[in-house]
Motif scaffolding. Structure first.
Motif, PDB file in Angstrom:
ATOM      1  N   PRO A  31     -12.069 103.918  -9.469  1.00 10.54           N
ATOM      2  CA  PRO A  31     -12.594 103.103 -10.570  1.00 10.54           C
ATOM      3  C   PRO A  31     -11.502 102.466 -11.438  1.00 10.54           C
ATOM      4  CG  PRO A  31     -12.868 105.432 -11.049  1.00 10.54           C
ATOM      5  CD  PRO A  31     -12.392 105.348  -9.630  1.00 10.54           C
ATOM      6  N   ARG A  32     -10.280 102.997 -11.411  1.00  9.65           N
ATOM      7  CA  ARG A  32      -9.138 102.403 -12.107  1.00  9.65           C
ATOM      8  C   ARG A  32      -7.869 102.813 -11.359  1.00  9.65           C
ATOM      9  NH1 ARG A  32      -6.589 105.744 -16.128  1.00  9.65           N
ATOM     10  NH2 ARG A  32      -6.242 103.929 -17.441  1.00  9.65           N
ATOM     11  N   VAL A  33      -6.804 102.011 -11.502  1.00  9.11           N
ATOM     12  CA  VAL A  33      -5.574 102.301 -10.758  1.00  9.11           C
ATOM     13  C   VAL A  33      -4.366 102.222 -11.684  1.00  9.11           C
ATOM     14  CG1 VAL A  33      -6.392 101.595  -8.496  1.00  9.11           C
ATOM     15  CG2 VAL A  33      -5.420  99.879 -10.034  1.00  9.11           C
ATOM     16  N   VAL A  34      -3.350 103.050 -11.355  1.00 10.04           N
ATOM     17  CA  VAL A  34      -2.047 103.035 -12.027  1.00 10.04           C
ATOM     18  C   VAL A  34      -1.017 102.751 -10.938  1.00 10.04           C
ATOM     19  CG1 VAL A  34      -0.358 104.358 -13.331  1.00 10.04           C
ATOM     20  CG2 VAL A  34      -2.797 104.656 -13.786  1.00 10.04           C
ATOM     21  N   VAL A  35      -0.264 101.647 -11.092  1.00  9.50           N
ATOM     22  CA  VAL A  35       0.618 101.178 -10.023  1.00  9.50           C
ATOM     23  C   VAL A  35       2.023 100.942 -10.580  1.00  9.50           C
ATOM     24  CG1 VAL A  35       0.935  99.461  -8.201  1.00  9.50           C
ATOM     25  CG2 VAL A  35      -1.378  99.986  -9.033  1.00  9.50           C
ATOM     26  N   ARG A  36       3.022 101.429  -9.862  1.00  7.98           N
ATOM     27  CA  ARG A  36       4.406 101.121 -10.217  1.00  7.98           C
ATOM     28  C   ARG A  36       4.692  99.650  -9.893  1.00  7.98           C
ATOM     29  NH1 ARG A  36       9.483 103.869 -10.602  1.00  7.98           N
ATOM     30  NH2 ARG A  36       8.449 105.855 -10.170  1.00  7.98           N
ATOM     31  N   TYR A  37       5.452  98.997 -10.770  1.00 11.44           N
ATOM     32  CA  TYR A  37       5.779  97.586 -10.582  1.00 11.44           C
ATOM     33  C   TYR A  37       6.427  97.363  -9.206  1.00 11.44           C
ATOM     34  CZ  TYR A  37       7.850  92.995 -11.494  1.00 11.44           C
ATOM     35  OH  TYR A  37       8.208  91.675 -11.431  1.00 11.44           O
ATOM     36  N   GLY A  38       5.809  96.443  -8.415  1.00 15.97           N
ATOM     37  CA  GLY A  38       6.322  96.131  -7.094  1.00 15.97           C
ATOM     38  C   GLY A  38       5.711  96.934  -5.966  1.00 15.97           C
ATOM     39  N   ASP A  39       4.874  97.953  -6.286  1.00 22.21           N
ATOM     40  CA  ASP A  39       4.235  98.756  -5.241  1.00 22.21           C
ATOM     41  C   ASP A  39       2.949  98.088  -4.752  1.00 22.21           C
ATOM     42  OD1 ASP A  39       6.236 100.561  -5.367  1.00 22.21           O
ATOM     43  OD2 ASP A  39       5.050 102.221  -6.177  1.00 22.21           O
TER      44      ASP A  39
END
Length: 335
Positions: A31-39
């Motif tokens: 339902p929501r995502v946390v992503v490292r920049y560039g991944d």
């Protein structure tokens, strides 16, 4: 009456929204995502509707367009670099409605560097003076998820949080006011940047810590025994007066009027009197007084005379005790 009230409320919904309300037929996983920049990132959008005119993703990157005869569409980006992206999954229902569900995305970046310094000061600190420490954190996002923690050794001192909703990388420089004491001499201070991104983010939270800042604190001299001292000395004997003081920088010592730069001083045995010791360094000075009184030295003849008198008295007591004992044991005996 109840039926009429329900019809009135339904009419109000239709008037203000233009359509009846119902649960969304779309479900996002996750339902929501946390992503490292560039991944990379990938999210499925599924529908519970059995009859619709197509569904898809709308996004600046990874949009799918309208897909027919499917009940699931996937949003995928191989290299996510858009800080403000808001992907939306939509579906065209037969009745003409188009429900939409927005995917919350947190794009994060760890700092390029974390360092600690003292503002507007260099070199040793002075006890009792106020100083401002600064923690420089370069190029971090998002700011609202940042917690800055201050430490003295392993002792936590303070936490700093931010309410800024900016999603793009920023530089921040929180500060901490301190008033060091002599106990801080040799201590190490540091700051730590911690990104707390919630249960969907990395666990434990991402942390970057500064190199330690070593403290050198100058403070004035203090005596271990600050009170004045009075001592007795026999003529011909030696006595050492101890004027040791703790201070930083290391104190220098002056005795009376002579420039003796030492903590220990042996005064001439034939010159009893009052001696003043002053310990000083760059921060301050302190003085202490020693009073040395003369004490006559006894001769060996006097010593032996005292010993002889004691021995003679002891012998006399022994003889008297013997005759008293004999008298009591045999009253008819004569001496």
């Amino acid at each position: 009456m109840v039926k009429g009230l329900f019809e009135f409320l339904t009419l109000c919904v239709l008037v203000f929204t233009g359509r009846p309300t119902h649960a969304s037929p779309l479900e996002l996983n996750p339902p929501r995502v946390v992503v490292r920049y560039g991944d990379s990132v990938s999210v499925n959008c599924r529908t519970s509707a059995t009859d619709h005119g197509g569904m898809g993703w709308e996004a600046t990157f990874g949009g799918t367009g309208l897909e027919q005869d499917v009940n699931i569409v996937t949003w995928t980006v191989d290299n996510l670099t858009d800080w403000t992206i808001e992907p939306k999954c939509y579906i065209n229902l037969i009745d003409g409605e188009q429900p939409v569900k927005v995917l919350p995305v947190i794009l994060y970046k760890t700092p390029d560097s974390v360092s600690i310094s003292v503002l507007r000061h260099s070199g040793p600190m002075v006890e009792g003076t106020e100083y401002q420490l600064q923690c420089d954190i370069q190029n971090i996002a998002p700011l609202r998820n940042l917690v800055v923690k201050w430490y003295k050794g392993n002792e936590p001192l303070d936490n700093v949080t931010y309410s800024n909703v900016s999603k793009t990388p920023v530089d921040v420089s929180p500060t901490l006011m301190i008033i060091p004491s002599r106990d801080d001499d040799g201590a190490q201070y540091r700051c730590r940047a911690e990104l707390d991104l919630g249960p969907e983010g990395p666990q434990p939270p991402l942390v970057m810590t500064s190199e330690p800042l070593d403290f050198t604190v100058f403070y004035p001299p203090t005596f271990s025994r600050p009170e004045a001292e009075t001592l007795d000395i026999r003529v011909g004997e030696e006595m050492t007066l101890n004027c040791t003081a703790a201070g930083r920088p290391t104190p220098l010592y002056i005795w009376q009027s002579s420039h003796v730069q030492d903590a220990l001083f042996t005064p001439p045995s034939k010159l009893p009197g009052t001696y003043t010791c002053t310990a000083s360094n760059l921060i301050g000075k302190i003085s202490k007084t020693f009073t040395v009184n003369p004490k006559p030295k006894g001769s060996s003849r006097t010593f032996y005379a005292i010993i002889g008198s004691v021995l003679a008295l002891a012998l006399a007591l022994i003889v008297i005790a013997y005759f008293v004992y004999k008298q009591r044991a045999d009253p008819n005996s004569t001496i």
